[in-house]
Design a protein around this motif. Structure first.
Motif, PDB file in Angstrom:
ATOM      1  N   ASN A   1       0.794  -1.197  -0.012  1.00 24.99           N
ATOM      2  CA  ASN A   1      -0.030   0.161   0.071  1.00 24.99           C
ATOM      3  C   ASN A   1       0.825   1.295   0.252  1.00 24.99           C
ATOM      4  O   ASN A   1       2.070   1.297   0.269  1.00 24.99           O
ATOM      5  CB  ASN A   1      -0.971   0.004   1.281  1.00 24.99           C
ATOM      6  CG  ASN A   1      -0.366  -0.083   2.451  1.00 24.99           C
ATOM      7  OD1 ASN A   1       0.823   0.677   2.655  1.00 24.99           O
ATOM      8  ND2 ASN A   1      -0.979  -0.724   3.363  1.00 24.99           N
TER       9      ASN A   1
ATOM     10  N   GLU B   1      -8.093   2.463  -0.162  1.00 24.97           N
ATOM     11  CA  GLU B   1      -6.706   2.835  -0.153  1.00 24.97           C
ATOM     12  C   GLU B   1      -5.979   2.429  -1.548  1.00 24.97           C
ATOM     13  O   GLU B   1      -6.298   1.604  -1.938  1.00 24.97           O
ATOM     14  CB  GLU B   1      -6.157   1.999   1.060  1.00 24.97           C
ATOM     15  CG  GLU B   1      -6.499   2.274   2.403  1.00 24.97           C
ATOM     16  CD  GLU B   1      -5.722   1.608   3.432  1.00 24.97           C
ATOM     17  OE1 GLU B   1      -4.606   1.040   3.089  1.00 24.97           O
ATOM     18  OE2 GLU B   1      -6.056   1.430   4.574  1.00 24.97           O
ATOM     19  N   ASN B   2      -5.103   3.291  -1.729  1.00 24.31           N
ATOM     20  CA  ASN B   2      -4.242   3.261  -3.225  1.00 24.31           C
ATOM     21  C   ASN B   2      -3.312   1.971  -2.728  1.00 24.31           C
ATOM     22  O   ASN B   2      -2.641   2.104  -1.684  1.00 24.31           O
ATOM     23  CB  ASN B   2      -3.499   4.332  -3.178  1.00 24.31           C
ATOM     24  CG  ASN B   2      -4.440   5.498  -4.032  1.00 24.31           C
ATOM     25  OD1 ASN B   2      -5.405   5.154  -4.827  1.00 24.31           O
ATOM     26  ND2 ASN B   2      -3.896   6.828  -3.619  1.00 24.31           N
ATOM     27  N   GLN B   3      -3.437   0.941  -3.675  1.00 21.38           N
ATOM     28  CA  GLN B   3      -2.504  -0.093  -3.721  1.00 21.38           C
ATOM     29  C   GLN B   3      -1.682  -0.026  -4.937  1.00 21.38           C
ATOM     30  O   GLN B   3      -2.231   0.272  -5.827  1.00 21.38           O
ATOM     31  CB  GLN B   3      -3.453  -1.360  -3.489  1.00 21.38           C
ATOM     32  CG  GLN B   3      -4.176  -1.342  -2.484  1.00 21.38           C
ATOM     33  CD  GLN B   3      -3.572  -1.906  -1.022  1.00 21.38           C
ATOM     34  OE1 GLN B   3      -2.695  -2.573  -0.844  1.00 21.38           O
ATOM     35  NE2 GLN B   3      -3.991  -0.870   0.002  1.00 21.38           N
TER      36      GLN B   3
ATOM     37  N   LEU C   1      -7.536   0.820  -6.168  1.00 18.38           N
ATOM     38  CA  LEU C   1      -8.062   1.025  -5.093  1.00 18.38           C
ATOM     39  C   LEU C   1      -8.498  -0.193  -4.123  1.00 18.38           C
ATOM     40  O   LEU C   1      -9.241  -1.070  -5.149  1.00 18.38           O
ATOM     41  CB  LEU C   1      -9.086   2.053  -5.173  1.00 18.38           C
ATOM     42  CG  LEU C   1      -8.917   3.644  -5.189  1.00 18.38           C
ATOM     43  CD1 LEU C   1     -10.154   4.209  -5.653  1.00 18.38           C
ATOM     44  CD2 LEU C   1      -8.093   4.211  -4.200  1.00 18.38           C
TER      45      LEU C   1
ATOM     46  N   GLU D   1       1.333   3.467   2.104  1.00 13.72           N
ATOM     47  CA  GLU D   1       1.938   3.877   3.235  1.00 13.72           C
ATOM     48  C   GLU D   1       3.291   2.990   3.455  1.00 13.72           C
ATOM     49  O   GLU D   1       4.120   3.733   4.020  1.00 13.72           O
ATOM     50  CB  GLU D   1       1.058   3.520   4.415  1.00 13.72           C
ATOM     51  CG  GLU D   1       0.012   4.442   4.721  1.00 13.72           C
ATOM     52  CD  GLU D   1       0.568   5.673   4.771  1.00 13.72           C
ATOM     53  OE1 GLU D   1       1.484   6.172   5.586  1.00 13.72           O
ATOM     54  OE2 GLU D   1      -0.202   6.941   4.168  1.00 13.72           O
TER      55      GLU D   1
END
Length: 150
Positions: free
Chosen positions: A22, A63-65, A59, A24
């Motif tokens: 992800n 969350e962006n993956q 998405l 993060e």
């Protein structure tokens, strides 16, 4: 910078090894390190990378993956956090080839989204970017982009 957008293109990959992260996680580990780990994973299994790096962005649960993918010279058995698919076929895509400075890549995505809007095409919220060439001394890249249509 001329970019033609084409419809109904298909992306075909075989012996795909992937690593999903992800956004993060990308703040903690560089993309370059993930690519080195993918290469090491292939070599440790007696396979070699075949072809360029492919990024799949999408998405999941808001969350962006990102999945970093490479094709292997042969099927390999991998363990978590890696995945393997013997074939991947993504049909019915918008396609363009971006040639320019890597920091201008957003123009390609914007052009594809505008093309879809102007032609009443619904896109899935994902894309596949294939890094065909990279000239570090000039920041120039060649990237094929596939965006699946609904």
């Amino acid at each position: 910078m001329v970019m033609d957008v084409k419809e109904n293109k298909t992306l075909k990959l075989s012996n795909v090894v992937l690593h999903k992260v992800n956004v993060e996680e990308l703040k903690k580990v560089s993309a370059e390190k993930i690519v080195k780990l993918l290469n090491a994973q292939l070599l440790s299994k007696g396979a070699a990378p075949k072809g360029p790096l492919i990024n799949h962005t999408y998405l999941r649960n808001g969350e962006n993956q990102v999945s970093f993918m490479m094709q292997a010279s042969k099927p390999v058995d991998v363990k978590f956090p890696y995945g393997f698919s013997d074939s991947l076929k993504i049909e019915n895509c918008l396609y363009t080839r971006f040639q320019g400075k890597e920091y201008d890549i957003d123009y390609a995505y914007q052009k594809m989204n505008l093309y879809a809007y102007e032609n009443n095409i619904s896109l899935k919220k994902e894309s596949y970017s294939i890094f065909l060439s990279n000239e570090p001394e000039s920041d120039k890249v060649v990237i094929d982009i596939f965006m699946p249509m609904k």
